[in-house]
Design a protein around this motif. Structure first.
Motif, short mmCIF file in Angstrom:
data_model
loop_
_atom_site.label_atom_id
_atom_site.label_comp_id
_atom_site.label_asym_id
_atom_site.label_seq_id
_atom_site.Cartn_x
_atom_site.Cartn_y
_atom_site.Cartn_z
N CYS A 1 2.06 9.25 -6.00
CA CYS A 1 2.56 10.60 -5.68
C CYS A 1 3.63 11.03 -6.68
N VAL A 2 4.55 10.14 -7.00
CA VAL A 2 5.61 10.47 -7.94
C VAL A 2 5.02 10.77 -9.32
N ILE A 3 4.02 10.00 -9.73
CA ILE A 3 3.36 10.27 -11.02
C ILE A 3 2.70 11.64 -10.98
N LEU B 1 0.83 -1.19 0.00
CA LEU B 1 0.00 0.00 0.00
C LEU B 1 0.88 1.26 0.00
N GLY B 2 1.95 1.25 0.79
CA GLY B 2 2.89 2.37 0.79
C GLY B 2 3.57 2.53 -0.55
N LEU B 3 3.95 1.42 -1.16
CA LEU B 3 4.58 1.46 -2.49
C LEU B 3 3.63 2.03 -3.53
N TYR B 4 2.39 1.58 -3.48
CA TYR B 4 1.36 2.06 -4.41
C TYR B 4 1.12 3.56 -4.23
N GLY B 5 0.95 3.99 -3.00
CA GLY B 5 0.72 5.41 -2.72
C GLY B 5 1.90 6.27 -3.13
#
Length: 97
Positions: free
Chosen positions: A16-18, A8-12
């Protein structure tokens, strides 16, 4: 549960970077025309300040999920500032990409 939190942290963080990189979608246009009208300066400055603040906070609490994407956002914002500086806007209205 820890694995779910990790993903979930990786996805979030990826989202954000996108989001932080999205204003650079006009970078090719800026480089081709020498005009940075398509990059909105107030948003760029807000991104730099916001991401820079969260990066400092993330380092202070030692949380990579906070400082990681925000450090990338700060750097991407600085790239936008560099483009605005190197290729000043010629028009008064934002150009369509």
């Amino acid at each position: 549960a820890e694995t779910r939190s990790y993903y979930l942290g990786l996805y979030g963080s990826a989202l954000c970077v996108i989001l932080f990189a999205s204003p650079l979608s006009t970078a090719a246009l800026v480089l081709a025309t020498g005009d940075s009208t398509s990059i909105y300066a107030p948003l760029t400055l807000a991104q730099c300040v916001n991401c820079g603040t969260w990066t400092v906070y993330g380092f202070a609490i030692g949380d990579v999920w906070v400082w990681g994407p925000n450090l990338v956002g700060t750097l991407l914002g600085l790239v936008q500032v560099g483009l605005k500086t190197a290729f000043p806007s010629r028009g008064k209205q934002a150009a369509d990409p």
